[in-house]
Write a protein that holds these residues in place. Structure first.
Motif, PDB file in Angstrom:
ATOM      1  N   ASP A  80       0.852  -1.187   0.000  1.00 22.61           N
ATOM      2  CA  ASP A  80       0.000   0.000   0.000  1.00 22.61           C
ATOM      3  C   ASP A  80       0.891   1.241   0.000  1.00 22.61           C
ATOM      4  O   ASP A  80       1.199   1.819   1.038  1.00 22.61           O
ATOM      5  CB  ASP A  80      -0.919  -0.026   1.226  1.00 22.61           C
ATOM      6  CG  ASP A  80      -1.952   1.078   1.182  1.00 22.61           C
ATOM      7  OD1 ASP A  80      -1.897   1.916   0.270  1.00 22.61           O
ATOM      8  OD2 ASP A  80      -2.815   1.099   2.078  1.00 22.61           O
ATOM      9  N   PHE A  81       1.300   1.653  -1.182  1.00 23.12           N
ATOM     10  CA  PHE A  81       2.278   2.733  -1.291  1.00 23.12           C
ATOM     11  C   PHE A  81       1.679   4.105  -1.034  1.00 23.12           C
ATOM     12  O   PHE A  81       2.380   5.024  -0.624  1.00 23.12           O
ATOM     13  CB  PHE A  81       2.966   2.683  -2.662  1.00 23.12           C
ATOM     14  CG  PHE A  81       3.734   1.415  -2.859  1.00 23.12           C
ATOM     15  CD1 PHE A  81       4.877   1.159  -2.111  1.00 23.12           C
ATOM     16  CD2 PHE A  81       3.310   0.458  -3.753  1.00 23.12           C
ATOM     17  CE1 PHE A  81       5.586  -0.012  -2.264  1.00 23.12           C
ATOM     18  CE2 PHE A  81       4.014  -0.726  -3.912  1.00 23.12           C
ATOM     19  CZ  PHE A  81       5.156  -0.961  -3.171  1.00 23.12           C
ATOM     20  N   HIS A  82       0.377   4.264  -1.261  1.00 26.92           N
ATOM     21  CA  HIS A  82      -0.256   5.550  -0.959  1.00 26.92           C
ATOM     22  C   HIS A  82      -0.258   5.796   0.552  1.00 26.92           C
ATOM     23  O   HIS A  82       0.031   6.905   1.009  1.00 26.92           O
ATOM     24  CB  HIS A  82      -1.688   5.570  -1.490  1.00 26.92           C
ATOM     25  CG  HIS A  82      -1.764   5.638  -2.978  1.00 26.92           C
ATOM     26  ND1 HIS A  82      -1.735   4.519  -3.764  1.00 26.92           N
ATOM     27  CD2 HIS A  82      -1.840   6.689  -3.821  1.00 26.92           C
ATOM     28  CE1 HIS A  82      -1.799   4.883  -5.040  1.00 26.92           C
ATOM     29  NE2 HIS A  82      -1.858   6.207  -5.101  1.00 26.92           N
ATOM     30  N   THR A  83      -0.544   4.752   1.308  1.00 34.59           N
ATOM     31  CA  THR A  83      -0.507   4.880   2.761  1.00 34.59           C
ATOM     32  C   THR A  83       0.914   5.095   3.244  1.00 34.59           C
ATOM     33  O   THR A  83       1.148   5.849   4.189  1.00 34.59           O
ATOM     34  CB  THR A  83      -1.115   3.632   3.419  1.00 34.59           C
ATOM     35  OG1 THR A  83      -2.461   3.502   2.967  1.00 34.59           O
ATOM     36  CG2 THR A  83      -1.116   3.743   4.929  1.00 34.59           C
ATOM     37  N   ARG A  84       1.870   4.440   2.605  1.00 33.66           N
ATOM     38  CA  ARG A  84       3.272   4.604   2.987  1.00 33.66           C
ATOM     39  C   ARG A  84       3.709   6.063   2.828  1.00 33.66           C
ATOM     40  O   ARG A  84       4.371   6.621   3.694  1.00 33.66           O
ATOM     41  CB  ARG A  84       4.171   3.708   2.143  1.00 33.66           C
ATOM     42  CG  ARG A  84       5.636   3.795   2.524  1.00 33.66           C
ATOM     43  CD  ARG A  84       6.499   2.899   1.660  1.00 33.66           C
ATOM     44  NE  ARG A  84       6.000   1.544   1.576  1.00 33.66           N
ATOM     45  CZ  ARG A  84       6.312   0.567   2.431  1.00 33.66           C
ATOM     46  NH1 ARG A  84       7.103   0.815   3.445  1.00 33.66           N
ATOM     47  NH2 ARG A  84       5.814  -0.638   2.261  1.00 33.66           N
ATOM     48  N   ARG A  85       3.293   6.692   1.731  1.00 33.29           N
ATOM     49  CA  ARG A  85       3.640   8.095   1.507  1.00 33.29           C
ATOM     50  C   ARG A  85       3.003   8.978   2.571  1.00 33.29           C
ATOM     51  O   ARG A  85       3.644   9.865   3.130  1.00 33.29           O
ATOM     52  CB  ARG A  85       3.187   8.547   0.130  1.00 33.29           C
ATOM     53  CG  ARG A  85       3.549   9.995  -0.149  1.00 33.29           C
ATOM     54  CD  ARG A  85       3.157  10.416  -1.549  1.00 33.29           C
ATOM     55  NE  ARG A  85       3.667  11.729  -1.840  1.00 33.29           N
ATOM     56  CZ  ARG A  85       3.048  12.855  -1.529  1.00 33.29           C
ATOM     57  NH1 ARG A  85       1.898  12.834  -0.877  1.00 33.29           N
ATOM     58  NH2 ARG A  85       3.575  14.028  -1.828  1.00 33.29           N
TER      59      ARG A  85
END
Length: 92
Positions: free
Chosen positions: A49-54
């Motif tokens: 989940d790269f959006h959450t990571r950002r």
């Protein structure tokens, strides 16, 4: 993943000067820490989940800037805050 109303009120009461003090740096750091803990748990089970990571990295950066401000203003208050929140001291 958002902080519940009750938990937010508890944090404001604990770290703020009064019940309506939601804007002081210590309260903001406490609220950010609570959000970061929730997102960290989410990231453990959703590794891609790269959006959450950002978003998580942006919150960590915001908290770091606030902690840097607190440390410049009052070192003892900074030490007490990171000790009560369980944050490591890595602010230069």
């Amino acid at each position: 993943m958002a902080v519940s109303k009750e938990r937010k009120a508890e944090l404001i009461a604990q770290y703020g000067k009064d019940a309506n003090d939601s804007g002081s740096a210590a309260v903001q750091v406490a609220l950010l820490t609570e959000r970061i803990k929730g997102l960290t748990e989410h990231m453990k089970s959703h590794k891609k989940d790269f959006h959450t990571r950002r978003g998580l990295l942006m919150l960590v950066g915001q908290r770091r800037r606030l902690l840097s401000y607190i440390k410049k203003q009052d070192v003892e208050a900074y030490r007490a805050l990171i000790k009560s929140l369980g944050i490591r001291d890595n602010i230069q």
